[in-house]
Motif scaffolding. Structure first.
Motif, PDB file in Angstrom:
ATOM      1  N   TRP A  52       0.818  -1.215   0.000  1.00 12.16           N
ATOM      2  CA  TRP A  52       0.000   0.000   0.000  1.00 12.16           C
ATOM      3  C   TRP A  52       0.858   1.273   0.000  1.00 12.16           C
ATOM      4  O   TRP A  52       0.442   2.306  -0.532  1.00 12.16           O
ATOM      5  CB  TRP A  52      -0.945  -0.012   1.196  1.00 12.16           C
ATOM      6  CG  TRP A  52      -0.306   0.097   2.534  1.00 12.16           C
ATOM      7  CD1 TRP A  52      -0.008   1.246   3.226  1.00 12.16           C
ATOM      8  CD2 TRP A  52       0.175  -0.981   3.342  1.00 12.16           C
ATOM      9  NE1 TRP A  52       0.610   0.949   4.418  1.00 12.16           N
ATOM     10  CE2 TRP A  52       0.726  -0.405   4.530  1.00 12.16           C
ATOM     11  CE3 TRP A  52       0.168  -2.374   3.215  1.00 12.16           C
ATOM     12  CZ2 TRP A  52       1.275  -1.192   5.545  1.00 12.16           C
ATOM     13  CZ3 TRP A  52       0.715  -3.147   4.240  1.00 12.16           C
ATOM     14  CH2 TRP A  52       1.263  -2.555   5.370  1.00 12.16           C
ATOM     15  N   LYS A  53       2.047   1.199   0.581  1.00 15.33           N
ATOM     16  CA  LYS A  53       2.920   2.374   0.631  1.00 15.33           C
ATOM     17  C   LYS A  53       3.368   2.777  -0.771  1.00 15.33           C
ATOM     18  O   LYS A  53       3.471   3.967  -1.095  1.00 15.33           O
ATOM     19  CB  LYS A  53       4.130   2.102   1.525  1.00 15.33           C
ATOM     20  CG  LYS A  53       3.771   1.910   2.989  1.00 15.33           C
ATOM     21  CD  LYS A  53       5.012   1.674   3.840  1.00 15.33           C
ATOM     22  CE  LYS A  53       4.653   1.490   5.304  1.00 15.33           C
ATOM     23  NZ  LYS A  53       5.849   1.257   6.159  1.00 15.33           N
ATOM     24  N   GLU A  71       0.330   4.371  -2.541  1.00 16.74           N
ATOM     25  CA  GLU A  71       0.108   5.723  -2.020  1.00 16.74           C
ATOM     26  C   GLU A  71       1.127   6.713  -2.576  1.00 16.74           C
ATOM     27  O   GLU A  71       0.817   7.900  -2.755  1.00 16.74           O
ATOM     28  CB  GLU A  71       0.175   5.710  -0.493  1.00 16.74           C
ATOM     29  CG  GLU A  71      -0.997   4.993   0.171  1.00 16.74           C
ATOM     30  CD  GLU A  71      -0.797   4.771   1.658  1.00 16.74           C
ATOM     31  OE1 GLU A  71      -1.777   4.410   2.340  1.00 16.74           O
ATOM     32  OE2 GLU A  71       0.338   4.961   2.146  1.00 16.74           O
ATOM     33  N   ALA A  72       2.337   6.230  -2.852  1.00 18.21           N
ATOM     34  CA  ALA A  72       3.405   7.111  -3.324  1.00 18.21           C
ATOM     35  C   ALA A  72       3.470   7.220  -4.846  1.00 18.21           C
ATOM     36  O   ALA A  72       4.331   7.937  -5.375  1.00 18.21           O
ATOM     37  CB  ALA A  72       4.748   6.602  -2.798  1.00 18.21           C
ATOM     38  N   LEU A 109      -7.273   7.921  -4.661  1.00 19.58           N
ATOM     39  CA  LEU A 109      -6.999   6.558  -4.211  1.00 19.58           C
ATOM     40  C   LEU A 109      -8.082   6.093  -3.258  1.00 19.58           C
ATOM     41  O   LEU A 109      -8.350   6.735  -2.244  1.00 19.58           O
ATOM     42  CB  LEU A 109      -5.629   6.493  -3.515  1.00 19.58           C
ATOM     43  CG  LEU A 109      -5.231   5.164  -2.871  1.00 19.58           C
ATOM     44  CD1 LEU A 109      -5.197   4.050  -3.910  1.00 19.58           C
ATOM     45  CD2 LEU A 109      -3.887   5.279  -2.156  1.00 19.58           C
ATOM     46  N   LEU A 135      -8.595   2.915  -1.057  1.00 17.98           N
ATOM     47  CA  LEU A 135      -7.847   1.752  -0.573  1.00 17.98           C
ATOM     48  C   LEU A 135      -8.358   1.348   0.799  1.00 17.98           C
ATOM     49  O   LEU A 135      -8.521   2.179   1.688  1.00 17.98           O
ATOM     50  CB  LEU A 135      -6.351   2.087  -0.511  1.00 17.98           C
ATOM     51  CG  LEU A 135      -5.373   0.977  -0.105  1.00 17.98           C
ATOM     52  CD1 LEU A 135      -4.005   1.236  -0.734  1.00 17.98           C
ATOM     53  CD2 LEU A 135      -5.205   0.864   1.419  1.00 17.98           C
ATOM     54  N   ALA A 163      -7.164   3.113  -7.919  1.00 14.40           N
ATOM     55  CA  ALA A 163      -6.516   4.422  -7.954  1.00 14.40           C
ATOM     56  C   ALA A 163      -6.720   5.040  -9.324  1.00 14.40           C
ATOM     57  O   ALA A 163      -6.537   4.378 -10.350  1.00 14.40           O
ATOM     58  CB  ALA A 163      -5.026   4.281  -7.651  1.00 14.40           C
TER      59      ALA A 163
END
Length: 242
Positions: free
Chosen positions: A208-209, A212-213, A219, A221, A240
């Motif tokens: 997930w990181k 997110e980046a 997004l 999630l 996303a």
């Protein structure tokens, strides 16, 4: 606890050293033929247990039709085609997987799901989608794929490249558990063995990181606990928008 976990993980790395050497010299290449057989069998159980989650996720596909008519979907790491039954009628599907031995199982699922239009099956990794044009897809789908790719950020950037503006990246992935849990402990201890059984699958990724980046404009999630084997209970699900 961390020291004990690392010691146990080291022990398993030592025990799997012969497998590591076999992989380096190419002896394990035969497993590429065996792995689709295993996935095909496991898929039935996974789909049955995750049917509601998949149905809920793919209901959102209707939001991403373009003005060109049919919904254009690129499925990265398509495997046996386990998601086909959840796609809307008339979708145009392009399938990509690095393992060519999935093709026979994929064709069976294509025949079973004749409500879809199948464009092509491309043998390629998620990090290299050069066969797909920029901004040519409405949706990119990854389910149980980002656990085994070599470069997750690269896969996500390739997904963004091939998506049209306003298109969406759909995902359903198992991820690492919270560090305070026994699941986290066993994910790290058993990972060296799991890697070879799962053809490169890793249970210790905080996927997930990376999502997110990745720079998506929106997004959606969620973290969920799936009704599955404890090592892969922690999941993320969502989409996303480019």
């Amino acid at each position: 606890m961390t020291m004990f976990m690392n010691a146990c993980a080291f022990l398993f790395r030592v025990l799997t050293l012969p497998l590591h050497v076999a992989e380096l010299v190419g002896i394990l290449s035969f497993y590429k033929r065996v792995f689709p057989i295993i996935v095909n069998k496991v898929t039935f159980s996974y789909n049955d247990k995750m049917k509601d989650k998949k149905r809920e996720l793919f209901q959102n596909l209707d939001k991403f039709y373009s003005t060109k008519g049919s919904l254009r979907i690129l499925e990265v790491g398509c495997g046996t085609g386990a998601n086909f039954e959840h796609y809307p009628t008339g979708c145009k599907i392009t399938c990509i997987d690095p393992n060519p031995h999935f093709k026979s199982y994929l064709e069976k699922n294509m025949a079973k799901n004749d409500h879809l239009v199948y464009d092509s099956f491309i043998v390629a990794s998620g990090e290299n989608l050069q066969a797909v044009k920029d901004s040519s897809m409405d949706v990119v789908v990854c389910t149980l794929v980002l656990c085994s790719v070599k470069d997750t950020p690269r896969v996500l950037q390739e997904a963004k490249r091939v998506l049209r503006p306003g298109g969406a990246f759909f995902f359903l992935e198992h991820v690492v558990s919270d560090p305070s849990t026994w699941i986290y402990f066993f994910q790290h201890v058993l990972q060296p063995l799991w890697y070879y059984f799962g053809d490169g699958c890793e249970t210790t990724r905080a996927t997930w990181k990376h999502i997110e980046a990745a720079g998506f404009s929106d997004l959606q999630l969620r973290h969920i606990h799936a009704p599955l084997f404890f090592m892969i209970k922690p999941h993320i699900v969502g989409y996303a928008v480019k």
